[in-house]
Design a protein around this motif. Structure first.
Motif, mmCIF file in Angstrom:
data_model
loop_
_atom_site.group_PDB
_atom_site.id
_atom_site.type_symbol
_atom_site.label_atom_id
_atom_site.label_comp_id
_atom_site.label_asym_id
_atom_site.label_seq_id
_atom_site.Cartn_x
_atom_site.Cartn_y
_atom_site.Cartn_z
ATOM 1 N N THR A 41 -2.117 -57.203 -84.322
ATOM 2 C CA THR A 41 -1.829 -55.936 -85.681
ATOM 3 C C THR A 41 -0.488 -56.408 -85.881
ATOM 4 O OG1 THR A 41 -3.053 -54.193 -85.269
ATOM 5 C CG2 THR A 41 -0.861 -53.940 -87.003
ATOM 6 N N LEU B 75 1.341 -58.229 -89.051
ATOM 7 C CA LEU B 75 3.039 -57.814 -89.997
ATOM 8 C C LEU B 75 3.875 -59.069 -89.768
ATOM 9 C CD1 LEU B 75 5.124 -55.978 -90.759
ATOM 10 C CD2 LEU B 75 5.309 -55.222 -88.223
ATOM 11 N N GLU C 97 3.366 -61.503 -92.466
ATOM 12 C CA GLU C 97 3.910 -60.541 -94.293
ATOM 13 C C GLU C 97 4.792 -60.709 -94.180
ATOM 14 O OE1 GLU C 97 3.721 -58.965 -97.917
ATOM 15 O OE2 GLU C 97 2.108 -59.666 -96.699
ATOM 16 N N TRP D 109 3.809 -50.483 -86.875
ATOM 17 C CA TRP D 109 2.845 -51.655 -87.453
ATOM 18 C C TRP D 109 2.525 -52.432 -88.309
ATOM 19 C CZ3 TRP D 109 2.680 -54.662 -82.027
ATOM 20 C CH2 TRP D 109 4.247 -54.720 -80.971
ATOM 21 N N ASP D 110 0.981 -50.936 -87.962
ATOM 22 C CA ASP D 110 -0.327 -51.069 -89.041
ATOM 23 C C ASP D 110 0.851 -50.791 -90.416
ATOM 24 O OD1 ASP D 110 -2.624 -52.122 -89.628
ATOM 25 O OD2 ASP D 110 -3.250 -49.730 -89.964
ATOM 26 N N GLU E 144 3.314 -49.844 -91.299
ATOM 27 C CA GLU E 144 4.392 -51.359 -92.144
ATOM 28 C C GLU E 144 3.632 -52.356 -93.425
ATOM 29 O OE1 GLU E 144 8.580 -53.243 -91.764
ATOM 30 O OE2 GLU E 144 7.536 -52.550 -89.705
ATOM 31 N N SER E 145 2.841 -52.440 -92.033
ATOM 32 C CA SER E 145 1.968 -54.200 -93.194
ATOM 33 C C SER E 145 1.077 -53.850 -93.996
ATOM 34 C CB SER E 145 1.220 -54.203 -92.142
ATOM 35 O OG SER E 145 0.285 -55.350 -92.500
#
Length: 98
Positions: A34, A38, A41, A87-88, A90-91
């Motif tokens: 994960t 991120l 990205e 993190w997920d 935000e991604s």
């Protein structure tokens, strides 16, 4: 687990994965994966930045994620789940904002 500041608004509520039957080792790998999504990205955002200030913002966030990855504790199951979810989120928020 370190404090995470989102660089985008949190996405709408999503169904969270059930990690009940996932081993701690696999959970650690999932969190690292994960983070890599991120990071990809954030690198894309830094590369696409139109001015130096924006580029520095994305690079600073990238450095923080790198530090968070280095600080992951494979023995802290709750911490791994929480960091993975942050993190997920935000991604997804960054991709939704694109």
């Amino acid at each position: 687990m370190s404090n995470t500041m989102l660089t985008a608004d949190a996405p709408v509520a999503r169904t969270r994965p059930d990690f009940t039957h996932v081993s701690d080792v696999m959970l650690y790998d999932i969190a690292r994966h994960t983070a890599s999504l991120l990071i990809a990205e954030l690198i894309a955002r830094a590369d696409a930045a139109t001015d130096e200030s924006d580029q520095e913002q994305w690079e600073a966030r990238l450095r923080l994620v790198d530090e968070q990855v280095s600080a992951l504790n494979p023995d802290d199951r709750a911490g791994l789940i929480a960091q993975n979810e942050a993190w997920d989120d935000e991604s997804h928020a960054l991709r939704d904002r694109a």
